[in-house]
Design a protein around this motif. Sequence first.
Motif, short mmCIF file in Angstrom:
data_model
loop_
_atom_site.label_atom_id
_atom_site.label_comp_id
_atom_site.label_asym_id
_atom_site.label_seq_id
_atom_site.Cartn_x
_atom_site.Cartn_y
_atom_site.Cartn_z
N ILE A 94 46.22 -37.56 95.42
CA ILE A 94 46.66 -36.18 95.16
C ILE A 94 46.80 -35.35 96.44
O ILE A 94 47.11 -34.16 96.37
CB ILE A 94 45.72 -35.47 94.17
CG1 ILE A 94 44.31 -35.27 94.76
CG2 ILE A 94 45.63 -36.24 92.87
CD1 ILE A 94 43.36 -34.53 93.83
N LYS A 142 45.94 -29.36 91.99
CA LYS A 142 46.32 -30.77 92.07
C LYS A 142 45.28 -31.65 91.40
O LYS A 142 45.61 -32.57 90.65
CB LYS A 142 46.47 -31.20 93.53
CG LYS A 142 47.73 -30.72 94.21
CD LYS A 142 47.79 -31.33 95.61
CE LYS A 142 49.07 -30.98 96.32
NZ LYS A 142 49.14 -31.61 97.65
N ALA A 146 46.11 -33.80 88.07
CA ALA A 146 45.96 -35.26 88.12
C ALA A 146 44.99 -35.74 87.05
O ALA A 146 45.22 -36.78 86.40
CB ALA A 146 45.47 -35.69 89.50
N ARG A 149 46.77 -35.63 83.67
CA ARG A 149 47.68 -36.77 83.55
C ARG A 149 46.93 -38.05 83.26
O ARG A 149 47.31 -38.85 82.39
CB ARG A 149 48.50 -36.92 84.83
CG ARG A 149 49.45 -38.11 84.83
CD ARG A 149 49.84 -38.52 86.23
NE ARG A 149 48.67 -38.91 87.03
CZ ARG A 149 48.69 -39.10 88.35
NH1 ARG A 149 49.82 -38.90 89.02
NH2 ARG A 149 47.60 -39.46 89.00
N THR A 172 55.39 -33.71 90.35
CA THR A 172 54.52 -34.83 90.72
C THR A 172 53.78 -35.39 89.52
O THR A 172 53.63 -36.61 89.39
CB THR A 172 53.50 -34.37 91.78
OG1 THR A 172 54.20 -33.99 92.97
CG2 THR A 172 52.51 -35.48 92.12
N TYR A 173 53.34 -34.52 88.62
CA TYR A 173 52.51 -34.98 87.50
C TYR A 173 53.24 -35.00 86.17
O TYR A 173 52.64 -35.29 85.14
CB TYR A 173 51.23 -34.13 87.44
CG TYR A 173 50.43 -34.33 88.70
CD1 TYR A 173 49.76 -35.52 88.92
CD2 TYR A 173 50.41 -33.36 89.70
CE1 TYR A 173 49.07 -35.75 90.10
CE2 TYR A 173 49.72 -33.58 90.88
CZ TYR A 173 49.05 -34.77 91.07
OH TYR A 173 48.37 -35.00 92.24
#
Length: 281
Positions: A94, A142, A146, A149, A172-173
């Motif tokens: 991350i 972040k 993360a 997710r 990103t996620y």
Amino acid sequence: MSALRHPARPPIGRDTRLCMSLSARPSNFGSRFHNSLYDQLGLDYVYKSFSTKDLPGAIGGIRALGIRGCAISMPFKEAVIPLLDGLEGSARAIDSVNTIVNDDGRLTGYNTDYSAVRALLAQAGIGRDTRFILRGSGGMAKAVAAALRDEGVERGLIVARNADAGPALAATYGYDWAADLPDIADTPPLLINVTPIGMAGGDEDALPFPEAMVAAADIAFDVVAFPVETRFLALAQGLGKRRITGAEVAVLQALEQFVLYTGVTPDAGQVRIAAEAARAA
């Protein structure tokens, strides 16, 4: 190594190992938590919090002086990465560091926020079908995104006014992004504050979400740990909502840091005593 009964902590001397934290707004939590455990376990360590305007100099000092470990808080979690020798696990995944471990001059970054948040999400039964709004886009955001997710949460909205960091975090996620909060009618079950809103030393009376949105949600998660009872959490409590608190995150992530620094795992009673000491006025 399991926690054993130890003699009283030795007096501070030349062999005492130093651990520390770096933050824009140092608190007493880490110092009290770690030092309480050192006292209970008789470990020859001492822990002290610091702030700095010279991050490269501070990290160089950790290396040069043999400081065993350092907790990293806002706003240094990403800026510290180029100053380290390596990243482990979730910190690499991350690109955010909240813990540095010094092994004979080699500095390795970890992220114990991630593991703490993921454990609390699992404990709360948050999974695939839980929709959320996460407000914030920094290093802690972040870690939380993360963890969401990796707990299988499929649908969520990142709300951040930073037009670079917000969309990048969402992409990103695999979540959506918006600069502003949606209408009350679109309130999901889980609201997460990952901003300094409500933090001690700032505007403690501010709310990261409107009262009507909190009333429409099921779970309030505030990563702010100081004060322990933010206005957001107090409002959620009064409305009968389930809560995940920043204080819970702080204890779990600090415990993992303690084990990384010392190699000793305290028992639940010792952790409880340390957490109570850390939260004392």
